[in-house]
Design an enzyme around this catalytic site. Sequence first.
Site, PDB file in Angstrom:
ATOM      1  N   HIS A 182      -2.328 -16.778   5.616  1.00 10.15           N
ATOM      2  CA  HIS A 182      -1.272 -15.816   5.892  1.00 10.15           C
ATOM      3  C   HIS A 182      -1.604 -14.914   7.076  1.00 10.15           C
ATOM      4  O   HIS A 182      -1.068 -13.808   7.188  1.00 10.15           O
ATOM      5  CB  HIS A 182      -0.981 -14.983   4.645  1.00 10.15           C
ATOM      6  CG  HIS A 182      -0.545 -15.815   3.486  1.00 10.15           C
ATOM      7  ND1 HIS A 182      -1.214 -15.832   2.273  1.00 10.15           N
ATOM      8  CD2 HIS A 182       0.471 -16.701   3.363  1.00 10.15           C
ATOM      9  CE1 HIS A 182      -0.612 -16.677   1.460  1.00 10.15           C
ATOM     10  NE2 HIS A 182       0.404 -17.228   2.081  1.00 10.15           N
ATOM     11  N   ARG A 203      19.813  16.486  -4.460  1.00 10.52           N
ATOM     12  CA  ARG A 203      19.735  15.075  -4.816  1.00 10.52           C
ATOM     13  C   ARG A 203      20.228  14.818  -6.232  1.00 10.52           C
ATOM     14  O   ARG A 203      19.658  15.305  -7.200  1.00 10.52           O
ATOM     15  CB  ARG A 203      18.287  14.561  -4.663  1.00 10.52           C
ATOM     16  CG  ARG A 203      17.696  14.765  -3.278  1.00 10.52           C
ATOM     17  CD  ARG A 203      18.547  14.182  -2.157  1.00 10.52           C
ATOM     18  NE  ARG A 203      18.764  12.762  -2.280  1.00 10.52           N
ATOM     19  CZ  ARG A 203      17.953  11.841  -1.766  1.00 10.52           C
ATOM     20  NH1 ARG A 203      16.874  12.201  -1.105  1.00 10.52           N
ATOM     21  NH2 ARG A 203      18.217  10.567  -1.906  1.00 10.52           N
ATOM     22  N   PRO A 222       0.790  -1.213   0.000  1.00  9.50           N
ATOM     23  CA  PRO A 222       0.000   0.000   0.000  1.00  9.50           C
ATOM     24  C   PRO A 222       0.826   1.269   0.000  1.00  9.50           C
ATOM     25  O   PRO A 222       1.897   1.322   0.612  1.00  9.50           O
ATOM     26  CB  PRO A 222      -0.750  -0.104   1.324  1.00  9.50           C
ATOM     27  CG  PRO A 222       0.104  -0.947   2.177  1.00  9.50           C
ATOM     28  CD  PRO A 222       1.132  -1.602   1.364  1.00  9.50           C
ATOM     29  N   GLU A 223       0.296   2.259  -0.662  1.00 12.20           N
ATOM     30  CA  GLU A 223       0.882   3.589  -0.625  1.00 12.20           C
ATOM     31  C   GLU A 223      -0.129   4.486   0.097  1.00 12.20           C
ATOM     32  O   GLU A 223      -1.124   3.985   0.604  1.00 12.20           O
ATOM     33  CB  GLU A 223       1.162   4.082  -2.047  1.00 12.20           C
ATOM     34  CG  GLU A 223       2.000   3.076  -2.840  1.00 12.20           C
ATOM     35  CD  GLU A 223       2.322   3.519  -4.250  1.00 12.20           C
ATOM     36  OE1 GLU A 223       2.503   4.720  -4.473  1.00 12.20           O
ATOM     37  OE2 GLU A 223       2.391   2.657  -5.145  1.00 12.20           O
ATOM     38  N   ARG A 283       3.853 -11.797   2.608  1.00 13.91           N
ATOM     39  CA  ARG A 283       5.315 -11.710   2.549  1.00 13.91           C
ATOM     40  C   ARG A 283       5.982 -11.355   3.869  1.00 13.91           C
ATOM     41  O   ARG A 283       7.203 -11.357   3.955  1.00 13.91           O
ATOM     42  CB  ARG A 283       5.721 -10.711   1.461  1.00 13.91           C
ATOM     43  CG  ARG A 283       5.508 -11.272   0.073  1.00 13.91           C
ATOM     44  CD  ARG A 283       5.775 -10.261  -1.006  1.00 13.91           C
ATOM     45  NE  ARG A 283       7.182  -9.980  -1.186  1.00 13.91           N
ATOM     46  CZ  ARG A 283       7.647  -9.112  -2.073  1.00 13.91           C
ATOM     47  NH1 ARG A 283       6.797  -8.451  -2.828  1.00 13.91           N
ATOM     48  NH2 ARG A 283       8.918  -8.904  -2.188  1.00 13.91           N
TER      49      ARG A 283
END
Length: 272
Positions: free
Chosen positions: A93, A151, A2-3, A112
Site C-alpha cells: 500500500h 449546535r 489517526p487523531e 484506503r
Amino acid sequence: MPELPEVETVVRQLRRKIVHRRVVSGRILHKNVVEGISSRKFLSSIKGKMIQAVTRRGKFIIFTLDNGRDWISHLGMTGKYVVCGDHGGASKHRRAYFSLSGGCELIFVDMRVFGKMLLVDSGTGYLAHLGVEPLSDDLDARYLRAALARRRIPIKTVLMDQKMVAGIGNIYASEILFDARLSPRKQAHRLTRKETVRLTESIKRILKQAVELNGTTISDFRGVDDKSGRFQEMLKVYGRRGESCYACGHPIRRIVQAQRSTFYCTHCQRAG
DNA sequence: CCAACGTCCTGCGTGC
DNA sequence: TGCACGCAGGACGTTG
C-alpha cells in the site's frame, strides 16, 4: 486512522528523523494522493528543498520547506509515514516515496487512500478553518460554551467537528464523554455551564494522557518507528460493546451517530 | 447559517 | 467455498 495523539506521535518521531534533510527525489505511486496539483508539479516543487520543521495542526502534519512553502499532509484513516527502511516500508500500500539527503527514505503507506498531501504557500491560511487546538489555552470552558450554544446536534458529533476543536476523532470523542460522564446523545446546546467545564477538562485530560502514551494502537496503527501506542490499554468504552463498564458494571452500548460508532455507558453517562 | 447524508477507497470478519 | 454485508481511528461536497 489517526487523531490528535497519533498525529502528534508521528510528528515527534518524524521531526527527529527528517528535519534538516533535503528532498533528493520522489515518486507518487497513486493518483489520488496529491491534491490540487499534478504529482509531477508537486515533486518538482519539493525537489531540492530542505525540510526545516515538522509540526502539527489538528490532524494535519506540516512539513515546512525552505522555499516559503508548506507541504501539508493528512493521514486519513489508514495513512502512515515510514522512515529509513523502518518496518512497513515494503507494504503493497505504498502511495508515495521520497529519497532524502543522508541516505534516508520517507515512504507514505495508506491502504484506503483517504490520506492526502498538498503544497501551499506559507501563511495562506489553508488550515485557518480549523478550530482551536484542544491542548492550548485557546480551548477553555468559555470558548466551548459559546461554540456549543448554536449546535442542535448531539455533543458527540460536535466534538468531532474540526471547525470547533481540531484533532478529536471517533475514539477520543467516546472516551472524552465517558470521562466527563456525559451522554453522547445529549444535544450540544443543552449542556449546562458545569457540564461544559467538565467536558473541557476531560478533553484536555484524555488527549494529554493519550499523547503521553504515544496514542492508541488498534489493528494496525504504528508510530513511524513501528512502536505501538499504549493508550488502547486505557480505553474505557471504545470498542467495548457488550462488555461491562469498569465503573458500574453495566454493559457498554454501541449506537450510530452521524454514521459513526459511538460507545458509552448508559448508566454512567445518563442523559439529562 | 445549520444539519443530514452520500462519497471517496480497500480490506477484513461474519453469517448465510 | 463463495458471496453479500457491515464495519473501519476522516473529511468534504451536496442537498434540504
